[in-house]
Design a protein around this motif. Structure first.
Motif, short mmCIF file in Angstrom:
data_model
loop_
_atom_site.label_atom_id
_atom_site.label_comp_id
_atom_site.label_asym_id
_atom_site.label_seq_id
_atom_site.Cartn_x
_atom_site.Cartn_y
_atom_site.Cartn_z
N ASP A 186 0.81 -1.22 0.00
CA ASP A 186 0.00 0.00 0.00
C ASP A 186 0.84 1.27 0.00
N ARG A 198 -1.81 -3.14 -3.23
CA ARG A 198 -2.76 -2.45 -2.36
C ARG A 198 -3.64 -3.42 -1.58
N GLY A 205 -5.62 -1.64 1.33
CA GLY A 205 -6.55 -0.70 0.71
C GLY A 205 -7.71 -1.41 0.05
N ALA A 229 -3.54 2.22 4.03
CA ALA A 229 -4.73 1.51 3.55
C ALA A 229 -5.89 2.48 3.34
N GLN A 241 -5.32 4.30 0.06
CA GLN A 241 -5.51 3.44 -1.09
C GLN A 241 -6.98 3.11 -1.30
N THR A 297 3.26 7.79 2.13
CA THR A 297 2.67 7.20 0.93
C THR A 297 2.50 8.30 -0.10
#
Length: 233
Positions: free
Chosen positions: A68, A77, A80, A108, A111, A135
C-alpha cells in the motif's frame, strides 16, 4: 466544527495498522461519537483491521503494508483493497466519509479512497493519516488528505514509522534541469503533534500519556484532526 444541518451524518472509518489489539480504538471511538453528536452530526463509526489484528502474523502484516506504500496504479494495495471492499459491503456510496488510519492503516485508508476515485464512487471523502509511513498521494487527492506525526519538545519528528517511505518526485520547469522535490506527492496538510510516548501512543488517554497541562495524547490527536476538518463539516 459546525454542522451544515441538524440532520447531517458522517461515516467514519478507523483503520488499524499492524499488531493492533481489537480494543485499541475504543476510547477514540467514544470521543469521536460524543464530539460529532455535540456538533449536531450523526456519526456512523466502523473499526477496520485491513491487515488483521494483533493475533495475526506480524511478518505477513508488514509485507502487506508495503503493497500500500505506492502510487502506481498497478500496486497490490492489499490493505486498501480490503478496506474498499468492506466499505462497499456497507453500501456507503454517496455518503460523506472520514477515513482515519493509524500507521499502516493510514496507507490503507488512502488506497481505499483512491480506489473509490478510480471506480467513480460518488463520495465526499477526507483521509487522515496518523503516524503513517509516507505514501505518495496522487495530485487529485492531495487536498483531501492530511498527515499527523509525533514531534518532541523542539518540534523534531520522533516517530520512526513516519520516516519510512517518500513523498518525493522529480519536477521539471521549462528547459531547467529536473529537480528533486521531496514534497511533490505529499498530503495537502501536514502537522506535528507533541505527544507523549511513541508510535503506538497517539490514541492513549490516561497517564503517563499526558503532558504538564494534563492533556492526553488522544485529545491532542483528535483536536488536530478536527482543526483540519473545520470548514468541511
Amino acid at each position: 466544527m459546525t454542522a451544515n444541518n441538524s440532520a447531517s451524518s458522517l461515516s467514519i472509518y478507523l483503520l488499524a495498522g499492524v499488531a493492533t489489539t481489537t480494543c485499541a480504538f475504543n476510547e477514540c471511538r467514544k470521543k469521536l461519537d460524543k464530539l460529532f453528536r455535540d456538533d449536531g452530526i450523526e456519526p456512523h463509526i466502523h473499526v477496520l483491521f485491513p491487515y488483521g489484528d494483533a493475533s495475526q502474523s506480524l511478518v505477513r502484516q508488514v509485507i502487506e503494508v508495503r503493497t500500500d506504500l505506492s502510487n502506481r496504479m498497478t500496486a497490490g494495495r492489499i490493505g486498501g483493497r480490503r478496506a474498499f471492499q468492506h466499505i462497499k459491503q456497507l453500501n456507503e456510496n454517496g455518503k460523506r466519509m472520514l477515513l482515519i488510519g493509524h500507521s499502516g492503516g493510514g496507507a490503507a485508508a488512502y488506497q481505499a479512497a483512491r480506489m473509490m476515485e478510480e471506480y467513480g464512487e460518488d463520495n465526499d471523502i477526507r483521509i487522515v493519516q496518523v503516524g503513517s509511513p509516507k505514501t505518495p498521494i496522487h495530485p487529485k487527492l492531495q487536498a483531501r488528505v492530511s498527515y499527523f506525526h509525533s514531534v518532541d519538545g523542539t518540534g523534531k519528528l520522533n516517530d520512526p514509522i513516519s520516516r519510512i517511505g517518500s513523498w518525493g518526485g522529480w519536477t521539471a520547469a521549462g528547459r531547467a534541469m529536473p529537480r528533486w522535490n521531496r514534497l511533490k506527492f505529499a498530503p495537502g496538510y501536514v502537522e506535528g503533534i507533541p505527544t507523549v510516548g511513541g508510535h503506538a501512543d497517539y490514541f492513549r488517554h490516561t497517564k503517563p500519556y499526558t503532558d504538564e497541562q494534563a492533556i492526553c495524547n488522544l485529545d491532542k490527536t483528535i483536536d488536530s484532526v478536527r482543526g483540519w476538518l473545520k470548514g468541511w463539516l
